[in-house]
Design a protein around this motif. Structure first.
Motif, PDB file in Angstrom:
ATOM      1  N   ALA A  28      10.022   2.293  -7.579  1.00  0.00           N
ATOM      2  CA  ALA A  28      11.263   2.779  -6.970  1.00  0.00           C
ATOM      3  C   ALA A  28      11.590   4.202  -7.404  1.00  0.00           C
ATOM      4  O   ALA A  28      12.062   5.014  -6.602  1.00  0.00           O
ATOM      5  CB  ALA A  28      12.423   1.853  -7.311  1.00  0.00           C
ATOM      6  N   GLY A  29      11.324   4.521  -8.681  1.00  0.00           N
ATOM      7  CA  GLY A  29      11.654   5.848  -9.178  1.00  0.00           C
ATOM      8  C   GLY A  29      10.931   6.940  -8.427  1.00  0.00           C
ATOM      9  O   GLY A  29      11.507   7.980  -8.091  1.00  0.00           O
ATOM     10  N   ALA A  30       9.644   6.706  -8.132  1.00  0.00           N
ATOM     11  CA  ALA A  30       8.870   7.718  -7.414  1.00  0.00           C
ATOM     12  C   ALA A  30       9.368   7.880  -5.988  1.00  0.00           C
ATOM     13  O   ALA A  30       9.392   8.982  -5.448  1.00  0.00           O
ATOM     14  CB  ALA A  30       7.390   7.342  -7.419  1.00  0.00           C
ATOM     15  N   ARG A  31       9.772   6.770  -5.369  1.00  0.00           N
ATOM     16  CA  ARG A  31      10.274   6.874  -3.991  1.00  0.00           C
ATOM     17  C   ARG A  31      11.575   7.658  -3.957  1.00  0.00           C
ATOM     18  O   ARG A  31      11.818   8.451  -3.046  1.00  0.00           O
ATOM     19  CB  ARG A  31      10.484   5.479  -3.406  1.00  0.00           C
ATOM     20  CG  ARG A  31       9.187   4.748  -3.137  1.00  0.00           C
ATOM     21  CD  ARG A  31       9.412   3.551  -2.225  1.00  0.00           C
ATOM     22  NE  ARG A  31      10.377   2.632  -2.776  1.00  0.00           N
ATOM     23  CZ  ARG A  31      10.094   1.713  -3.685  1.00  0.00           C
ATOM     24  NH1 ARG A  31       8.872   1.624  -4.167  1.00  0.00           N
ATOM     25  NH2 ARG A  31      11.013   0.889  -4.133  1.00  0.00           N
ATOM     26  N   GLN A  32      12.433   7.451  -4.954  1.00  0.00           N
ATOM     27  CA  GLN A  32      13.684   8.196  -5.003  1.00  0.00           C
ATOM     28  C   GLN A  32      13.418   9.674  -5.273  1.00  0.00           C
ATOM     29  O   GLN A  32      14.045  10.548  -4.684  1.00  0.00           O
ATOM     30  CB  GLN A  32      14.595   7.613  -6.079  1.00  0.00           C
ATOM     31  CG  GLN A  32      15.096   6.215  -5.742  1.00  0.00           C
ATOM     32  CD  GLN A  32      15.791   5.544  -6.909  1.00  0.00           C
ATOM     33  OE1 GLN A  32      15.884   6.107  -7.989  1.00  0.00           O
ATOM     34  NE2 GLN A  32      16.278   4.339  -6.686  1.00  0.00           N
ATOM     35  N   ALA A  33      12.461   9.964  -6.161  1.00  0.00           N
ATOM     36  CA  ALA A  33      12.150  11.357  -6.474  1.00  0.00           C
ATOM     37  C   ALA A  33      11.520  12.067  -5.292  1.00  0.00           C
ATOM     38  O   ALA A  33      11.599  13.290  -5.174  1.00  0.00           O
ATOM     39  CB  ALA A  33      11.207  11.414  -7.678  1.00  0.00           C
ATOM     40  N   ALA A  34      10.896  11.271  -4.389  1.00  0.00           N
ATOM     41  CA  ALA A  34      10.226  11.868  -3.238  1.00  0.00           C
ATOM     42  C   ALA A  34      11.168  12.131  -2.072  1.00  0.00           C
ATOM     43  O   ALA A  34      10.737  12.584  -1.022  1.00  0.00           O
ATOM     44  CB  ALA A  34       9.078  10.957  -2.778  1.00  0.00           C
ATOM     45  N   ALA A  35      12.452  11.807  -2.235  1.00  0.00           N
ATOM     46  CA  ALA A  35      13.412  12.072  -1.162  1.00  0.00           C
ATOM     47  C   ALA A  35      13.386  13.562  -0.829  1.00  0.00           C
ATOM     48  O   ALA A  35      13.244  14.412  -1.698  1.00  0.00           O
ATOM     49  CB  ALA A  35      14.811  11.665  -1.603  1.00  0.00           C
ATOM     50  N   ALA A  49       0.823  -1.212   0.000  1.00  0.00           N
ATOM     51  CA  ALA A  49       0.000   0.000   0.000  1.00  0.00           C
ATOM     52  C   ALA A  49       0.855   1.259   0.000  1.00  0.00           C
ATOM     53  O   ALA A  49       0.573   2.217  -0.735  1.00  0.00           O
ATOM     54  CB  ALA A  49      -0.943  -0.008   1.198  1.00  0.00           C
ATOM     55  N   ALA A  50       1.906   1.269   0.813  1.00  0.00           N
ATOM     56  CA  ALA A  50       2.755   2.459   0.894  1.00  0.00           C
ATOM     57  C   ALA A  50       3.487   2.698  -0.421  1.00  0.00           C
ATOM     58  O   ALA A  50       3.729   3.855  -0.798  1.00  0.00           O
ATOM     59  CB  ALA A  50       3.755   2.307   2.045  1.00  0.00           C
ATOM     60  N   TRP A  51       3.849   1.643  -1.140  1.00  0.00           N
ATOM     61  CA  TRP A  51       4.569   1.797  -2.405  1.00  0.00           C
ATOM     62  C   TRP A  51       3.649   2.340  -3.490  1.00  0.00           C
ATOM     63  O   TRP A  51       4.078   3.101  -4.354  1.00  0.00           O
ATOM     64  CB  TRP A  51       5.157   0.459  -2.847  1.00  0.00           C
ATOM     65  CG  TRP A  51       6.078  -0.162  -1.844  1.00  0.00           C
ATOM     66  CD1 TRP A  51       6.693   0.455  -0.803  1.00  0.00           C
ATOM     67  CD2 TRP A  51       6.471  -1.539  -1.780  1.00  0.00           C
ATOM     68  NE1 TRP A  51       7.453  -0.442  -0.094  1.00  0.00           N
ATOM     69  CE2 TRP A  51       7.340  -1.665  -0.671  1.00  0.00           C
ATOM     70  CE3 TRP A  51       6.195  -2.656  -2.542  1.00  0.00           C
ATOM     71  CZ2 TRP A  51       7.930  -2.884  -0.309  1.00  0.00           C
ATOM     72  CZ3 TRP A  51       6.767  -3.876  -2.185  1.00  0.00           C
ATOM     73  CH2 TRP A  51       7.628  -3.983  -1.088  1.00  0.00           C
ATOM     74  N   LEU A  52       2.370   1.943  -3.439  1.00  0.00           N
ATOM     75  CA  LEU A  52       1.428   2.368  -4.469  1.00  0.00           C
ATOM     76  C   LEU A  52       0.792   3.724  -4.177  1.00  0.00           C
ATOM     77  O   LEU A  52       0.323   4.404  -5.098  1.00  0.00           O
ATOM     78  CB  LEU A  52       0.322   1.317  -4.620  1.00  0.00           C
ATOM     79  CG  LEU A  52       0.739  -0.029  -5.218  1.00  0.00           C
ATOM     80  CD1 LEU A  52      -0.398  -1.036  -5.095  1.00  0.00           C
ATOM     81  CD2 LEU A  52       1.143   0.134  -6.684  1.00  0.00           C
ATOM     82  N   ARG A  53       0.794   4.131  -2.917  1.00  0.00           N
ATOM     83  CA  ARG A  53       0.062   5.341  -2.526  1.00  0.00           C
ATOM     84  C   ARG A  53       0.428   6.577  -3.351  1.00  0.00           C
ATOM     85  O   ARG A  53      -0.464   7.335  -3.736  1.00  0.00           O
ATOM     86  CB  ARG A  53       0.277   5.612  -1.032  1.00  0.00           C
ATOM     87  CG  ARG A  53      -0.664   6.678  -0.458  1.00  0.00           C
ATOM     88  CD  ARG A  53      -0.535   6.752   1.040  1.00  0.00           C
ATOM     89  NE  ARG A  53      -0.923   5.488   1.661  1.00  0.00           N
ATOM     90  CZ  ARG A  53      -0.117   4.744   2.420  1.00  0.00           C
ATOM     91  NH1 ARG A  53       1.125   5.129   2.639  1.00  0.00           N
ATOM     92  NH2 ARG A  53      -0.548   3.619   2.955  1.00  0.00           N
ATOM     93  N   PRO A  54       1.718   6.825  -3.672  1.00  0.00           N
ATOM     94  CA  PRO A  54       2.034   8.019  -4.471  1.00  0.00           C
ATOM     95  C   PRO A  54       1.453   7.993  -5.879  1.00  0.00           C
ATOM     96  O   PRO A  54       1.451   9.020  -6.558  1.00  0.00           O
ATOM     97  CB  PRO A  54       3.575   8.001  -4.518  1.00  0.00           C
ATOM     98  CG  PRO A  54       3.995   7.178  -3.353  1.00  0.00           C
ATOM     99  CD  PRO A  54       2.943   6.128  -3.220  1.00  0.00           C
ATOM    100  N   HIS A  55       0.946   6.846  -6.307  1.00  0.00           N
ATOM    101  CA  HIS A  55       0.437   6.692  -7.674  1.00  0.00           C
ATOM    102  C   HIS A  55      -1.092   6.611  -7.699  1.00  0.00           C
ATOM    103  O   HIS A  55      -1.664   6.207  -8.715  1.00  0.00           O
ATOM    104  CB  HIS A  55       1.045   5.444  -8.302  1.00  0.00           C
ATOM    105  CG  HIS A  55       2.542   5.387  -8.197  1.00  0.00           C
ATOM    106  ND1 HIS A  55       3.378   6.035  -9.075  1.00  0.00           N
ATOM    107  CD2 HIS A  55       3.345   4.787  -7.274  1.00  0.00           C
ATOM    108  CE1 HIS A  55       4.641   5.826  -8.715  1.00  0.00           C
ATOM    109  NE2 HIS A  55       4.637   5.078  -7.631  1.00  0.00           N
ATOM    110  N   ASP A  56      -1.729   6.993  -6.599  1.00  0.00           N
ATOM    111  CA  ASP A  56      -3.186   6.923  -6.473  1.00  0.00           C
ATOM    112  C   ASP A  56      -3.839   7.943  -7.403  1.00  0.00           C
ATOM    113  O   ASP A  56      -3.633   9.148  -7.273  1.00  0.00           O
ATOM    114  CB  ASP A  56      -3.569   7.206  -5.019  1.00  0.00           C
ATOM    115  CG  ASP A  56      -5.045   6.956  -4.744  1.00  0.00           C
ATOM    116  OD1 ASP A  56      -5.799   6.727  -5.709  1.00  0.00           O
ATOM    117  OD2 ASP A  56      -5.445   7.003  -3.568  1.00  0.00           O
ATOM    118  N   ALA A  57      -4.635   7.448  -8.358  1.00  0.00           N
ATOM    119  CA  ALA A  57      -5.352   8.326  -9.292  1.00  0.00           C
ATOM    120  C   ALA A  57      -6.802   8.520  -8.895  1.00  0.00           C
ATOM    121  O   ALA A  57      -7.549   9.209  -9.583  1.00  0.00           O
ATOM    122  CB  ALA A  57      -5.283   7.752 -10.709  1.00  0.00           C
TER     123      ALA A  57
END
Length: 309
Positions: A188-195, A107-115
């Protein structure tokens, strides 16, 4: 709409992926022409993961609609009316799909991609990982067809239209582990960009070391040495930039690691504690309950819908 122009059924279209009952892992790879589509007015009881390898698709759920080109992961949560079809003007839609119950940690990995409306659109997958994602789907398909205790079938053999169902706990766990790799790689890309902007690269590196191996015997001194800082300077900078001490961050990482082991393995609680870096099972039980509101054994039972054999 069916490939022959007639409406598809609520369960699946012709050659469409079936909507399985909860608990199963079902997947396949399709190469569909214009006119193909699936419509489920009642939705499905499981999550749907799609990874497009060529052409273009169109997916909708609730009031959200999205397109799917090559290298895009689209995930539909259960319980809402949805459908999907070959995209307008596209000559084909080649895609992997998988129905299953998503692990809570995803859930935490997908949350930034919630449309919205239970739709998750992951567009941040780097081109360098596309081949690895494809290989993971093929391995998932092969493991789902594992015959008994024998070795898995050839992972390269996944004919279009062949539907695989993971029977047995070993096949299900192997398939879910492959799907977890897919979700992790594509997000992974979104998590890195969210640093955090302005985060000291040495603190970011220390955080990566903790997350990569939370069960290791990390200390403030060992982490500071690996990022070329004195222990006092490291502890002060880490706490100031991340809002918690290095050891508190380590404990949180260990608890997340333990939760994943409880979700995905049958390891005894004592071994989960040791593998997650907790020297005392009693201490592990106490801090796990404080963090998740339930003891480790009860957490595992809740995830899997009851006690495991």
């Amino acid at each position: 709409m069916r490939a022959d122009g007639l409406p598809g059924t609520a369960e699946h279209g012709p050659d469409g992926d079936p909507a399985p009952p909860p608990g199963l892992v079902v997947l396949g790879h399709f190469d569909q022409p214009p006119g193909y589509g699936v419509n489920r007015p009642r939705g499905a009881a499981s999550w749907l993961f799609t990874w497009t390898t060529g052409g273009r698709g169109r997916l909708w759920q609730g009031g959200v609609e999205t397109s799917a080109g090559a290298g895009r992961l689209v995930v539909l949560a259960p319980g809402a009316p949805h459908g999907y079809a070959v995209g307008p003007g596209a000559r084909r839609w080649r895609f992997w799909w998988a129905h299953c119950q998503a692990r809570p940690s995803w859930a935490a990995w997908l949350r930034p991609h919630d449309a919205g409306d239970g739709v998750y659109v992951v567009t941040s997958a780097r081109a360098a990982v596309h081949g690895r994602v494809e290989a993971a789907f093929r391995r998932m398909h092969a493991d789902a067809r594992r015959p008994g205790a024998g070795g898995p079938p050839d992972a390269a053999a996944a004919p279009d239209g062949q539907i695989a169902v993971a029977h047995g706990s070993a096949a299900r766990e192997l398939a879910l582990c492959a799907l977890e790799e897919i979700v992790l790689l594509t997000t992974a890309g979104a998590r890195q960009a969210a640093a955090r902007p302005g985060l000291d690269p040495r603190i970011h590196r220390a955080q990566e070391l903790i997350d990569a191996d939370p069960g290791a015997p990390h200390t403030v001194r060992s982490l500071a040495g690996q990022v070329s800082l004195s222990p006092s300077r490291f502890a002060h900078l880490f706490s100031r930039q991340l809002g918690q001490s290095p050891m508190r961050a380590l404990r949180e990482a260990r608890l997340r690691h333990a939760a994943r082991l409880l979700e995905g393995t049958d390891l005894p609680v004592e071994r989960v504690a040791a593998a997650s870096g907790f020297a005392s099972p009693f201490h592990f039980n106490r801090v796990f309950r404080e963090r998740y509101g339930t003891p480790p054994g009860a957490y595992r039972n809740a995830v899997h819908g009851g006690p495991r054999d």
